[in-house]
Structures are given as C-alpha cells and as structure tokens.
Design a protein around this motif. Structure first.
Motif, PDB file in Angstrom:
ATOM      1  N   ALA A  78      62.852  -9.428   6.969  1.00 22.64           N
ATOM      2  CA  ALA A  78      62.954 -10.941   7.436  1.00 22.64           C
ATOM      3  C   ALA A  78      62.716 -10.903   9.036  1.00 22.64           C
ATOM      4  O   ALA A  78      62.836  -9.966   9.807  1.00 22.64           O
ATOM      5  CB  ALA A  78      64.457 -11.291   7.297  1.00 22.64           C
TER       6      ALA A  78
ATOM      7  N   ARG B 284      65.494  -5.797   3.472  1.00 22.62           N
ATOM      8  CA  ARG B 284      65.052  -7.190   3.981  1.00 22.62           C
ATOM      9  C   ARG B 284      65.664  -7.280   5.805  1.00 22.62           C
ATOM     10  O   ARG B 284      64.847  -8.245   6.392  1.00 22.62           O
ATOM     11  CB  ARG B 284      65.128  -8.367   3.667  1.00 22.62           C
ATOM     12  CG  ARG B 284      64.275  -8.539   2.402  1.00 22.62           C
ATOM     13  CD  ARG B 284      64.178  -9.964   1.519  1.00 22.62           C
ATOM     14  NE  ARG B 284      63.626 -10.682   2.598  1.00 22.62           N
ATOM     15  CZ  ARG B 284      62.370 -10.744   2.596  1.00 22.62           C
ATOM     16  NH1 ARG B 284      61.469 -10.102   1.702  1.00 22.62           N
ATOM     17  NH2 ARG B 284      61.534 -11.576   3.493  1.00 22.62           N
TER      18      ARG B 284
ATOM     19  N   THR C 222      71.861 -24.004  -1.619  1.00 21.99           N
ATOM     20  CA  THR C 222      70.985 -23.610  -2.719  1.00 21.99           C
ATOM     21  C   THR C 222      71.943 -23.110  -4.131  1.00 21.99           C
ATOM     22  O   THR C 222      72.455 -22.227  -3.940  1.00 21.99           O
ATOM     23  CB  THR C 222      70.121 -22.509  -2.352  1.00 21.99           C
ATOM     24  OG1 THR C 222      69.400 -22.914  -1.111  1.00 21.99           O
ATOM     25  CG2 THR C 222      68.871 -22.241  -3.274  1.00 21.99           C
TER      26      THR C 222
ATOM     27  N   ARG D  20      63.556 -12.577  -9.910  1.00 24.88           N
ATOM     28  CA  ARG D  20      63.292 -14.005  -9.327  1.00 24.88           C
ATOM     29  C   ARG D  20      64.447 -14.576  -8.574  1.00 24.88           C
ATOM     30  O   ARG D  20      64.130 -15.183  -7.607  1.00 24.88           O
ATOM     31  CB  ARG D  20      62.951 -14.845 -10.728  1.00 24.88           C
ATOM     32  CG  ARG D  20      63.112 -16.237 -10.658  1.00 24.88           C
ATOM     33  CD  ARG D  20      61.887 -16.824  -9.754  1.00 24.88           C
ATOM     34  NE  ARG D  20      61.913 -18.417  -9.733  1.00 24.88           N
ATOM     35  CZ  ARG D  20      61.346 -18.924  -8.661  1.00 24.88           C
ATOM     36  NH1 ARG D  20      60.924 -18.464  -7.373  1.00 24.88           N
ATOM     37  NH2 ARG D  20      61.248 -20.433  -8.724  1.00 24.88           N
TER      38      ARG D  20
ATOM     39  N   ALA E 232      64.417 -13.137  -5.001  1.00 25.41           N
ATOM     40  CA  ALA E 232      63.473 -13.859  -4.272  1.00 25.41           C
ATOM     41  C   ALA E 232      63.818 -15.105  -3.740  1.00 25.41           C
ATOM     42  O   ALA E 232      63.687 -15.518  -2.451  1.00 25.41           O
ATOM     43  CB  ALA E 232      61.821 -13.936  -5.026  1.00 25.41           C
ATOM     44  N   ILE E 233      64.793 -15.835  -4.732  1.00 29.16           N
ATOM     45  CA  ILE E 233      65.117 -17.230  -4.191  1.00 29.16           C
ATOM     46  C   ILE E 233      66.033 -17.258  -3.287  1.00 29.16           C
ATOM     47  O   ILE E 233      66.208 -17.779  -2.272  1.00 29.16           O
ATOM     48  CB  ILE E 233      65.593 -17.945  -5.356  1.00 29.16           C
ATOM     49  CG1 ILE E 233      64.378 -18.113  -6.441  1.00 29.16           C
ATOM     50  CG2 ILE E 233      66.245 -19.351  -5.044  1.00 29.16           C
ATOM     51  CD1 ILE E 233      64.943 -18.794  -7.849  1.00 29.16           C
TER      52      ILE E 233
ATOM     53  N   ALA F  59      66.561 -14.757  -1.100  1.00 30.93           N
ATOM     54  CA  ALA F  59      65.909 -14.127   0.392  1.00 30.93           C
ATOM     55  C   ALA F  59      65.485 -15.445   0.931  1.00 30.93           C
ATOM     56  O   ALA F  59      65.501 -15.725   2.090  1.00 30.93           O
ATOM     57  CB  ALA F  59      64.784 -13.231   0.006  1.00 30.93           C
ATOM     58  N   GLU F  60      64.713 -16.227   0.359  1.00 28.66           N
ATOM     59  CA  GLU F  60      63.962 -17.716   0.767  1.00 28.66           C
ATOM     60  C   GLU F  60      64.931 -18.439   1.096  1.00 28.66           C
ATOM     61  O   GLU F  60      64.658 -19.002   2.445  1.00 28.66           O
ATOM     62  CB  GLU F  60      63.023 -17.893  -0.330  1.00 28.66           C
ATOM     63  CG  GLU F  60      62.162 -19.192   0.122  1.00 28.66           C
ATOM     64  CD  GLU F  60      63.022 -20.567   0.104  1.00 28.66           C
ATOM     65  OE1 GLU F  60      62.887 -21.613   0.795  1.00 28.66           O
ATOM     66  OE2 GLU F  60      64.027 -20.746  -0.826  1.00 28.66           O
ATOM     67  N   ALA F  61      66.074 -18.626   0.655  1.00 30.03           N
ATOM     68  CA  ALA F  61      67.042 -19.479   0.990  1.00 30.03           C
ATOM     69  C   ALA F  61      67.946 -18.916   2.382  1.00 30.03           C
ATOM     70  O   ALA F  61      68.020 -19.854   3.314  1.00 30.03           O
ATOM     71  CB  ALA F  61      68.250 -19.684  -0.011  1.00 30.03           C
TER      72      ALA F  61
ATOM     73  N   GLU G 165      66.208 -17.058   4.646  1.00 30.01           N
ATOM     74  CA  GLU G 165      65.487 -17.147   5.837  1.00 30.01           C
ATOM     75  C   GLU G 165      64.958 -18.545   6.022  1.00 30.01           C
ATOM     76  O   GLU G 165      64.041 -18.729   6.978  1.00 30.01           O
ATOM     77  CB  GLU G 165      64.478 -15.984   5.171  1.00 30.01           C
ATOM     78  CG  GLU G 165      65.133 -14.823   5.263  1.00 30.01           C
ATOM     79  CD  GLU G 165      64.098 -13.616   4.470  1.00 30.01           C
ATOM     80  OE1 GLU G 165      63.033 -13.955   4.239  1.00 30.01           O
ATOM     81  OE2 GLU G 165      64.915 -12.629   4.016  1.00 30.01           O
ATOM     82  N   ALA G 166      65.032 -19.596   5.208  1.00 23.29           N
ATOM     83  CA  ALA G 166      64.460 -20.816   5.638  1.00 23.29           C
ATOM     84  C   ALA G 166      65.006 -21.491   6.845  1.00 23.29           C
ATOM     85  O   ALA G 166      66.226 -21.196   7.295  1.00 23.29           O
ATOM     86  CB  ALA G 166      64.821 -21.818   4.270  1.00 23.29           C
TER      87      ALA G 166
END
Length: 233
Positions: free
Chosen positions: A41, A70, A181, A221, A224-225, A227-229, A231-232
């Motif tokens: 990240a 990450r 999220t 899946r 991944a979601i 991690a994205e949330a 780091e947004a």
C-alpha cells in the motif's frame, strides 16, 4: 425513528447447510490465492479486525496476514471471542481504539465480520473522530439478530427480538459520518442478504460478492475489495 423496509426472511436450515460448501470454495480459490501478489500500500493504515458472533481473532488470521503483507498496521480487537453482547463489546472497544489512535496518530479502519461489522458501524456512529472508515462483511444492519441464523439463540437467552429490532432502527436517527463499505452475498446462509443493505445512511457503498457467509473472510475477491476500501482516498 421508524425504518420501513420490505419483508425479510431469515435464512432457512437449507440455506445454512449450504455454508458447508466452504471446502469446495477453498479449492476453487486456491489458484487465485497462489497467483495473488498483495503488493504494498502507498499509505499504510491502522486497522482493527472484529470477528463475528461466536468467533475469535483466529477466524480473521487470513485477512490479517493479507493486509500485513500490504504493509498495513493490523491487530485484532483484543476482546477474545465475540459473545454477542454488542453494546458491552462496543463499550470495551473504546480503550483499544483510543490506544491505537494515540500510538499511530490517525483514526483507525474497522473491519467487522457479521456481528463484528455491526459493532464496528455503531462504534463509528458514536465516535466518528476516531474512525477513518468501516468495512463490513455480511453484517446485519436491519433487525439486529432477527434475520439471522442466530435468532433462536437470542430468543433462548431471553432477548425480545422485536425490541432489538426497534433499538437498531432507532440508532439511524444519528447518522454514520464515516465511509462504510458493506460487502454482502446472496449466497449467505447465516444473515439474510437484505438485512445487510443500508438504505438510510448516505456514506455506505454496497458491494455484492458470490461467497458463503463463512467464506467472506477468506475469499480472494473479498480480500481485494477490503484492501481497495482501506486504501481509497
């Protein structure tokens, strides 16, 4: 505050039995796991993991390991097994979150599985200055335990499910000010997926996946979601 929503049916026994498909799902995920490269990240975040009803920190070790790789600062909630006493656990969480905020100098990300996600949301509702974002996995945000496979247990402990449902609805009078999220699945055999949908809070992003309830903490899946949330932004 009165919350109106379409009728929701709790998962039936057949739905819950389908949760036993987890080993089949694990075999399906294996190639993706082997190919996954978590990366690092750009901005590490302080993250606390909240397990679901009846579960303890070990249930979220896969997610913890993934997020650590990450580069995130990840820890469990320090409260052991989730006993189902949401209010008491939420109060005990205050000191743990305060310590993390003081140590790292930033609000925390709370990731909660099932009831753990409900506790995370309600903590953020009460303490928005301490929380950066909330991520929930198959968490009932409508009806308390009423639309879950744990409903009978709560009844057996003397809880009034009608009263619990009204209490949950009344809390919406105080908005959640941090981003949420909400990850949910129509394959969920523990929590009715409709009970995971928050139509009254402005900062909630719903993400549908195709996993069982017990698979939400392991599926590539979902990882991944999450991690994205984190780091947004």
């Amino acid at each position: 505050m009165t919350i109106d929503y379409d009728p929701i049916n709790p998962p039936g026994r057949l739905d819950t039995l389908k949760e036993l498909r987890l080993p089949v799902d694990v075999l399906r995920w294996a190639p993706t796991w082997l190919a996954m490269k978590p990366g690092r990240a750009i901005q590490p975040r302080t993250t606390i993991l909240l397990p679901g009803f009846g579960a303890g920190p070990a249930s979220m070790r896969v997610m913890e390991s993934f997020l650590r790789r990450r580069g995130h600062r990840v820890r469990d909630w320090g409260l052991g097994r989730n006993t189902g006493e949401a209010k008491a656990l939420r109060m005990k969480l205050v000191g743990i979150v305060d310590a993390a905020v003081a140590t790292h100098g930033e609000p925390v990300t709370l990731i909660g599985w099932s009831l753990g996600g409900f506790i995370a949301r309600e903590f953020a509702r009460e303490h928005p200055e301490r929380v950066r974002t909330v991520i929930t996995l198959g968490s009932p945000v409508v009806g308390g335990p009423r639309y879950t496979a744990t409903a009978d247990w709560y009844r057996s402990q003397g809880h009034d499910l009608d009263e619990l449902e009204r209490t949950v609805a009344a809390r919406y009078a105080t908005p959640i000010k941090v981003p949420v999220t909400a990850i949910y699945s129509k394959r969920d055999g523990v929590v009715a997926w409709q009970a995971c949908i928050d139509r009254w809070s402005p900062n909630v992003r719903h993400v549908e996946v195709s996993e069982t309830h017990v698979g939400l903490g392991f599926a590539p899946r979902v990882l991944a979601i999450v991690a994205e949330a984190i780091e947004a932004g």
